[in-house]
Design a protein around this motif. Structure first.
Motif, PDB file in Angstrom:
ATOM      1  N   SER C  10     -10.109  -1.634 -16.790  1.00 54.34           N
ATOM      2  CA  SER C  10     -10.230  -0.985 -15.490  1.00 54.34           C
ATOM      3  C   SER C  10     -11.661  -0.510 -15.280  1.00 54.34           C
ATOM      4  CB  SER C  10      -9.281   0.206 -15.420  1.00 54.34           C
ATOM      5  OG  SER C  10      -9.642   1.048 -14.342  1.00 54.34           O
ATOM      6  N   PHE C  12     -12.579   1.794 -13.491  1.00 56.60           N
ATOM      7  CA  PHE C  12     -12.598   3.250 -13.352  1.00 56.60           C
ATOM      8  C   PHE C  12     -12.682   3.930 -14.719  1.00 56.60           C
ATOM      9  CE2 PHE C  12     -10.201   1.581  -9.747  1.00 56.60           C
ATOM     10  CZ  PHE C  12     -10.893   2.133  -8.684  1.00 56.60           C
ATOM     11  N   GLU C  13     -12.357   3.168 -15.754  1.00 61.91           N
ATOM     12  CA  GLU C  13     -12.273   3.747 -17.091  1.00 61.91           C
ATOM     13  C   GLU C  13     -13.412   3.300 -18.002  1.00 61.91           C
ATOM     14  OE1 GLU C  13      -8.791   2.792 -19.645  1.00 61.91           O
ATOM     15  OE2 GLU C  13      -8.307   4.915 -19.425  1.00 61.91           O
ATOM     16  N   GLU C  34      -5.790  -8.618 -16.365  1.00 65.68           N
ATOM     17  CA  GLU C  34      -5.151  -7.384 -16.836  1.00 65.68           C
ATOM     18  C   GLU C  34      -5.623  -6.188 -15.989  1.00 65.68           C
ATOM     19  OE1 GLU C  34      -5.619  -7.244 -21.143  1.00 65.68           O
ATOM     20  OE2 GLU C  34      -5.325  -9.391 -21.250  1.00 65.68           O
ATOM     21  N   ASP C  35      -6.010  -5.060 -16.635  1.00 62.44           N
ATOM     22  CA  ASP C  35      -6.444  -3.898 -15.855  1.00 62.44           C
ATOM     23  C   ASP C  35      -7.778  -4.157 -15.137  1.00 62.44           C
ATOM     24  OD1 ASP C  35      -4.214  -2.445 -16.460  1.00 62.44           O
ATOM     25  OD2 ASP C  35      -5.150  -1.264 -18.063  1.00 62.44           O
ATOM     26  N   TYR C  38      -8.176  -4.280 -11.078  1.00 64.91           N
ATOM     27  CA  TYR C  38      -8.427  -3.144 -10.179  1.00 64.91           C
ATOM     28  C   TYR C  38      -9.827  -3.223  -9.570  1.00 64.91           C
ATOM     29  CZ  TYR C  38      -4.142  -0.927 -11.978  1.00 64.91           C
ATOM     30  OH  TYR C  38      -2.842  -0.644 -12.305  1.00 64.91           O
ATOM     31  N   MET C  41     -10.091  -4.556  -5.891  1.00 66.14           N
ATOM     32  CA  MET C  41      -9.539  -3.830  -4.738  1.00 66.14           C
ATOM     33  C   MET C  41     -10.646  -3.349  -3.796  1.00 66.14           C
ATOM     34  SD  MET C  41      -6.612  -1.384  -6.403  1.00 66.14           S
ATOM     35  CE  MET C  41      -6.022  -0.687  -4.846  1.00 66.14           C
ATOM     36  N   GLY C  43     -12.118  -0.849  -0.765  1.00 65.29           N
ATOM     37  CA  GLY C  43     -11.959   0.547  -0.358  1.00 65.29           C
ATOM     38  C   GLY C  43     -11.826   1.538  -1.490  1.00 65.29           C
ATOM     39  N   THR C  44     -12.323   1.189  -2.679  1.00 65.08           N
ATOM     40  CA  THR C  44     -12.286   2.139  -3.792  1.00 65.08           C
ATOM     41  C   THR C  44     -13.702   2.613  -4.121  1.00 65.08           C
ATOM     42  OG1 THR C  44     -12.663   0.654  -5.678  1.00 65.08           O
ATOM     43  CG2 THR C  44     -10.433   0.701  -4.760  1.00 65.08           C
ATOM     44  N   ALA C  45     -13.785   3.573  -5.027  1.00 67.44           N
ATOM     45  CA  ALA C  45     -15.075   4.134  -5.418  1.00 67.44           C
ATOM     46  C   ALA C  45     -15.944   3.117  -6.157  1.00 67.44           C
ATOM     47  CB  ALA C  45     -14.848   5.372  -6.292  1.00 67.44           C
ATOM     48  N   ARG C  68       0.828  -5.135 -10.821  1.00 67.80           N
ATOM     49  CA  ARG C  68       0.319  -3.799 -10.490  1.00 67.80           C
ATOM     50  C   ARG C  68       0.555  -3.408  -9.043  1.00 67.80           C
ATOM     51  NH1 ARG C  68      -1.723  -6.129 -14.511  1.00 67.80           N
ATOM     52  NH2 ARG C  68      -2.453  -5.015 -16.364  1.00 67.80           N
ATOM     53  N   GLY C  69       1.309  -4.233  -8.323  1.00 66.58           N
ATOM     54  CA  GLY C  69       1.666  -3.888  -6.953  1.00 66.58           C
ATOM     55  C   GLY C  69       0.507  -3.962  -5.980  1.00 66.58           C
ATOM     56  N   ARG C  74      -5.378  -6.276   0.184  1.00 68.48           N
ATOM     57  CA  ARG C  74      -6.165  -5.115  -0.248  1.00 68.48           C
ATOM     58  C   ARG C  74      -7.390  -5.519  -1.051  1.00 68.48           C
ATOM     59  NH1 ARG C  74      -2.362  -0.091  -0.556  1.00 68.48           N
ATOM     60  NH2 ARG C  74      -4.386   0.891  -0.525  1.00 68.48           N
TER      61      ARG C  74
END
Lengths: 135, 111, 101
Positions: C10, C12-13, C34-35, C38, C41, C43-45, C68-69, C74
């Protein structure tokens, strides 16, 4: 002094990529038998655990996103989501599963126990907990 | 891993007799398992088995006995939402035995 | 063709996506799995990592997005979705694979 302790499960990992989210959920399901006051907190990538619409059929992996929706039946009273983490990921409450809760004796009902909270509230909630389990 | 014979098909089960693959389930599976336990399935048994299958379909887990008892009481009436009634139907334990007949995995946290 | 860079963490991580982009060469294919998905996507930071990078082609593995839905509408414009067969094609077409964990 009451024997009921406040348990807080702090979830900070995304689901499916690692085992943390499922492990945490399993502990909550098993721990529910012990009649404590159980709350869940979702921070950082942990907020992804509650994103609805999951389909793991091509992954050969259990889809446990729907399982969060039964946690009210397991006595979980609060599921808190960090507002800043949600916003950083472009998500809103509409993207998250809804979890109903009902007191089986008094028939008091809450339509959705998933609640978005800010940093200050989170700090307070964590400080007020007797035990914090981190995943 | 063993197997049980249902309508001429050999279906895989784990060491405790639970179906290895939930998609192998059909009503005859419950009949065969009950017969091995010396139990005749009635409509009351089927109410519980069907409830468990619906619950699993919706939440992807088998419910803990406590949750099953409460939910059955809510759905099928208060007179059925108690462990005496459920143990009367499933003497080996409503969670374990009924979940096995329903083709579900053993309930999480079930002892 | 240039290398294939896979990213499975991810954004973010960990900074795996940032590093994979930073150390990739012109024309590289960067596949999010996998992660790592993300990072695809909008519209994220961290959306700018992918959205503002030129000269690289971004892919995301569809089964990991579905798990992950994350719906396709998106995603950042220009990210191409691939299935497992598409993953294999990318591996075959590129010079070699660099895994950024």
């Amino acid at each position: 002094m009451s024997d009921v302790k406040k348990f807080m499960y702090l979830n900070r990992r995304a689901p499916y990529g690692t085992i943390y989210a499922w492990e945490s959920l399993e502990v909550v399901l098993i721990g529910a038998a012990f009649d404590q006051e159980v709350s869940l907190m979702f921070v950082d990538d942990g907020v992804f655990q509650l994103v609805k619409g999951s389909d793991t059929s091509e992954l050969d992996m259990k889809n446990f996103t729907p399982t969060y929706r039964t946690l009210g039946d397991y006595g979980v009273r609060h599921m808190y989501v960090d507002k800043a983490s949600l916003e950083a990921r472009g998500l809103t409450q509409d993207d998250l599963v809804e979890v109903a809760w009902e007191d089986w004796e008094t028939e008091e009902e809450v339509d959705n126990i998933v609640e978005i909270v800010d940093s200050e509230q989170i700090a307070k909630l964590l400080a007020e907990s007797d035990v914090v389990f981190s995943f | 891993m063993g197997t049980i014979n249902v309508n001429g098909k050999e279906l895989e089960v784990d060491e405790e007799g639970y179906l290895a693959n939930i998609n192998d389930w059909e009503p005859a599976v419950a009949e065969v398992m009950a017969k091995e336990d010396g139990l005749e399935l009635t409509d009351e048994h089927w109410d519980i088995i069907n409830f468990l299958r619906d619950y699993y379909e919706e939440y992807q887990i088998a419910p803990a006995v406590r949750v099953l008892t409460k939910a059955v009481g809510k759905k099928l009436g208060k007179d059925k939402g108690n462990s005496k009634y459920l143990y009367g139907l499933f003497p080996y334990g409503p969670g374990k035995q009924a979940c096995r007949y329903a083709g579900l995995p053993k309930p999480t946290g079930c002892v | 063709m240039a290398d294939l860079y896979t990213v499975n963490k991810s954004p973010f991580e960990k900074n795996s996506l940032e590093d994979a982009i930073r150390f990739s060469t012109e024309g590289a294919a960067i596949l999010l799995i996998e992660d790592g998905v993300y990072g695809a996507m909008a519209g994220t930071a961290v959306s700018d990592l992918v959205a503002n990078t030129t000269g690289r082609k971004f892919y995301a593995l569809r089964p990991d997005l579905k798990a992950r839905g994350i719906a396709e509408d998106r995603l950042i414009d220009g990210v191409e979705l691939v299935d497992y067969a598409g993953f294999v094609d990318l591996v075959a077409e590129c010079d070699k694979v660099q895994a950024w964990l």
